[in-house]
Each structure stands twice: as structure tokens, then as C-alpha cells.
Design a protein around this motif. Structure first.
Motif, PDB file in Angstrom:
ATOM      1  N   THR A  54      -5.460  11.637  18.751  1.00  0.00           N
ATOM      2  CA  THR A  54      -5.700  10.191  18.809  1.00  0.00           C
ATOM      3  C   THR A  54      -4.478   9.432  18.261  1.00  0.00           C
ATOM      4  O   THR A  54      -3.918   9.821  17.229  1.00  0.00           O
ATOM      5  N   PRO A  55      -4.058   8.348  18.912  1.00  0.00           N
ATOM      6  CA  PRO A  55      -2.909   7.569  18.423  1.00  0.00           C
ATOM      7  C   PRO A  55      -3.143   7.031  17.011  1.00  0.00           C
ATOM      8  O   PRO A  55      -4.243   6.615  16.661  1.00  0.00           O
ATOM      9  N   LEU A  56      -2.075   7.044  16.226  1.00  0.00           N
ATOM     10  CA  LEU A  56      -2.137   6.569  14.844  1.00  0.00           C
ATOM     11  C   LEU A  56      -1.495   5.201  14.711  1.00  0.00           C
ATOM     12  O   LEU A  56      -0.466   4.916  15.325  1.00  0.00           O
ATOM     13  N   GLU A  57      -2.101   4.357  13.888  1.00  0.00           N
ATOM     14  CA  GLU A  57      -1.548   3.053  13.521  1.00  0.00           C
ATOM     15  C   GLU A  57      -1.410   3.009  12.004  1.00  0.00           C
ATOM     16  O   GLU A  57      -2.334   3.383  11.279  1.00  0.00           O
ATOM     17  N   SER A  58      -0.265   2.538  11.523  1.00  0.00           N
ATOM     18  CA  SER A  58      -0.060   2.423  10.085  1.00  0.00           C
ATOM     19  C   SER A  58      -0.752   1.175   9.555  1.00  0.00           C
ATOM     20  O   SER A  58      -0.661   0.097  10.145  1.00  0.00           O
ATOM     21  N   LEU A  59      -1.465   1.308   8.439  1.00  0.00           N
ATOM     22  CA  LEU A  59      -2.121   0.166   7.807  1.00  0.00           C
ATOM     23  C   LEU A  59      -2.182   0.416   6.305  1.00  0.00           C
ATOM     24  O   LEU A  59      -2.927   1.269   5.831  1.00  0.00           O
ATOM     25  N   HIS A  60      -1.386  -0.313   5.565  1.00  0.00           N
ATOM     26  CA  HIS A  60      -1.333  -0.125   4.111  1.00  0.00           C
ATOM     27  C   HIS A  60      -1.144  -1.471   3.427  1.00  0.00           C
ATOM     28  O   HIS A  60      -1.105  -2.525   4.097  1.00  0.00           O
ATOM     29  N   GLU A  61      -1.026  -1.454   2.109  1.00  0.00           N
ATOM     30  CA  GLU A  61      -1.005  -2.713   1.358  1.00  0.00           C
ATOM     31  C   GLU A  61       0.205  -3.584   1.676  1.00  0.00           C
ATOM     32  O   GLU A  61       0.185  -4.797   1.423  1.00  0.00           O
ATOM     33  N   HIS A  62       1.266  -2.997   2.256  1.00  0.00           N
ATOM     34  CA  HIS A  62       2.461  -3.782   2.575  1.00  0.00           C
ATOM     35  C   HIS A  62       2.529  -4.165   4.056  1.00  0.00           C
ATOM     36  O   HIS A  62       3.519  -4.755   4.489  1.00  0.00           O
ATOM     37  N   SER A  63       1.502  -3.823   4.828  1.00  0.00           N
ATOM     38  CA  SER A  63       1.478  -4.200   6.243  1.00  0.00           C
ATOM     39  C   SER A  63       1.451  -5.721   6.375  1.00  0.00           C
ATOM     40  O   SER A  63       0.767  -6.408   5.615  1.00  0.00           O
ATOM     41  N   ASP A  64       2.177  -6.238   7.371  1.00  0.00           N
ATOM     42  CA  ASP A  64       2.200  -7.693   7.543  1.00  0.00           C
ATOM     43  C   ASP A  64       0.931  -8.164   8.261  1.00  0.00           C
ATOM     44  O   ASP A  64       0.146  -7.372   8.797  1.00  0.00           O
ATOM     45  N   ALA A  65       0.756  -9.471   8.268  1.00  0.00           N
ATOM     46  CA  ALA A  65      -0.460 -10.060   8.833  1.00  0.00           C
ATOM     47  C   ALA A  65      -0.617  -9.727  10.310  1.00  0.00           C
ATOM     48  O   ALA A  65      -1.740  -9.588  10.810  1.00  0.00           O
ATOM     49  N   ALA A  66       0.497  -9.574  11.010  1.00  0.00           N
ATOM     50  CA  ALA A  66       0.425  -9.273  12.444  1.00  0.00           C
ATOM     51  C   ALA A  66      -0.254  -7.934  12.697  1.00  0.00           C
ATOM     52  O   ALA A  66      -0.986  -7.773  13.685  1.00  0.00           O
ATOM     53  N   ARG A  67      -0.024  -6.964  11.811  1.00  0.00           N
ATOM     54  CA  ARG A  67      -0.642  -5.647  11.983  1.00  0.00           C
ATOM     55  C   ARG A  67      -2.161  -5.739  11.805  1.00  0.00           C
ATOM     56  O   ARG A  67      -2.931  -5.147  12.558  1.00  0.00           O
TER      57      ARG A  67
END
Length: 282
Positions: A54-67
Motif C-alpha cells: 500500500t502507498p505510504l504518506e508521511s504525516l508527522h508533527e512537522h508536516s505542513d498544513a497542505a499535507r
């Protein structure tokens, strides 16, 4: 297993042992349109171990609002997304909480895929009361702020659960001892379900020595469970505390008087110290 369209799945992953990934979690991670991960490298290894592509998307505390908006838009458009953290249950002392809150605010279906949680795992083997407890997560890294937070918790009667990094364990346990008193019982769990897992129950008086006894105890990830303070109905009358403190302050000074009184009467050291300061001024 078929993933429901437009659903955010909060998927618990192993805290250590790979065998903790449930069959349902494996099926769901394979069925969704995307996996939102705190660290794609870490989660990528997990997915490869179970032949999940399955494709992975990065999402962490430093992710910008666009993510964040991109993931919410995908969910709103009918795609299914699995949220995972590096270990354990997402949203528990973890930035994934923001995606969960955002999904709820937009009327998106959010469903748990239950599994491991380090806080609950440590509590379950702590030998401390489990009927009522408080999860505090990570204490402040700076000593002044950490001591202030611990002082505010000194009279909490429920079992306390903290996360801590190995490099701060010595300072954290020393501050707990000062805030809660030498005789408060604690249970320390290190590297839960991993190769070098260990746990111990001891008095706070022995906490720093326990860390110093093994250099490995300044490494890894810890969960610290602390027994709650004696309930108000179990505490000695204020008159008893005042009488003992008045006698001890004259002999030893406020800090030592508070330490002895706390141990003798079973009260929080910080509470005894604050009372000793009041009596010393009178």
C-alpha cells in the motif's frame, strides 16, 4: 477484508515484537488506499515484512498544513486511509491526533483497529492499581517545567503513567522522588516486548540507583508507572503533620523535616515541604 470508502482507520502497530500486528491490522493495511505514517522508513520496513505494498504518506508533527488537507480531501473524496504511528496506538502521545480530530470535524468516519499500547502494556504488569489511572505522556524535558508539573501531581490518588526517553530517566526519577517522596512505589518498563525488555518495581528512593546500576538503562524507551498518593480520607490529620513538622524543622530545617514527615506519615513530600515552609514563617 474490504475497506469502507471515505474512512480513516486508526491502526495499532507493534510496540516491539512483530507478532503483535493482528491479522485484522494486516488485512486493513493491505486494503486501504493509503497509509499515513509518522515515519515512512520505519513503517515501510513493517509493511515489507508482511508483503504489503500500500502507498505510504508521511504525516508527522512537522508536516505542513497542505499535507494534512491533502489527506482530509482524499478521505472526503471517498478514499480509505490507515493512520499508523511508529509503534503502538496512533494518537496516544502522537501527532496523529490532529488528523483524527480533523476527520471528526469534517464528518469523516473514523474507526479503530485495536492493538498494542505501551502505556497499557506497562500498567498491566506493573503490580500497581489499575482500576483508576492517569496517562501523562512525556513530562517536559526542561527540569524546572518538569518539577512544576510533578508538583501539581503530588496529591493525585490515581496511578500515574509517564513515557520517558532513556537519556532523561535519571533526572526524571530524581525529580519524581523529590515531588512524591522516597517511599512511593513505581514500576519501570524498558523496551517493552523487544529483545532487551526489562521491568522492575521499586521505591522511588531506589530509582536513580536502579538506573545507575546498568549503563543500558540510559538508552531506549521507558514507561514509568507511579503509585497514586494516599487518598484524602487516608491521610493523617493536619494537626499531626503540623506537630511533627514543627518539631523537626527546629532540629533539621524545612527540607529534611519534610522528607522525614512525608515518610513517617505517608504524605506527599512536596505537600509536607510546602506546609513546612508555612510553619517556618509563622
Amino acid at each position: 477484508m474490504t475497506a469502507r470508502a471515505g474512512t480513516l482507520y486508526v491502526v495499532a502497530t507493534p510496540i516491539g515484537n512483530r507478532g503483535e500486528l493482528s491479522a485484522r491490522a494486516r488485512e486493513m493495511l493491505a486494503a486501504v488506499d493509503a497509509v499515513a505514517a509518522e515515519d515512512t522508513r520505519h513503517t515501510g520496513v513493517l509493511l515489507r515484512d508482511f508483503a504489503i505494498d500500500t502507498p505510504l504518506e508521511s504525516l508527522h508533527e512537522h508536516s505542513d498544513a497542505a499535507r494534512w488537507r491533502s489527506l482530509l480531501n482524499r478521505l472526503a473524496a471517498g478514499q480509505s486511509v490507515a493512520l499508523v504511528s511508529d509503534a503502538g496506538t496512533p494518537g496516544i502521545s502522537d501527532p496523529g491526533f490532529e488528523l483524527i480530530r480533523g476527520a471528526r470535524a469534517h464528518g469523516i468516519d473514523v474507526r479503530p483497529v485495536a492493538g498494542p499500547c505501551a502505556a497499557i502494556a506497562a500498567l498491566s504488569v506493573s503490580g500497581l492499581p489499575t482500576d483508576r489511572f492517569v496517562f501523562e505522556g512525556f513530562l517536559p524535558a526542561r527540569s524546572v517545567a518538569r518539577r512544576r508539573r510533578l508538583a501539581a501531581l503530588a496529591d493525585e490518588s490515581r496511578t500515574l503513567i509517564f513515557y520517558e526517553a532513556g537519556r532523561r530517566m535519571r533526572a526524571m526519577l530524581a525529580d519524581c522522588r523529590d515531588a512524591f517522596g522516597d517511599e512511593r512505589r513505581i514500576a519501570v518498563a524498558r523496551e517493552l516486548t523487544k529483545r532487551f525488555e526489562e521491568s522492575a518495581q521499586l521505591d522511588l528512593a531506589d530509582g536513580v540507583a536502579w538506573v545507575d546500576a546498568d549503563a543500558n538503562r540510559t538508552r531506549g524507551e521507558f514507561v514509568v508507572c507511579v503509585a497514586g498518593a494516599a487518598r484524602a480520607t487516608d491521610k493523617p490529620p493536619t494537626a499531626d503533620l503540623d506537630a511533627l513538622l514543627t518539631e523537626l524543622v527546629a532540629l533539621t530545617g524545612t527540607r529534611e523535616a519534610a522528607r522525614i514527615a512525608a515518610r513517617t506519615l505517608g504524605v506527599a513530600r512536596n505537600s509536607a515541604y510546602q506546609r513546612a515552609l508555612v510553619l517556618a514563617r509563622e
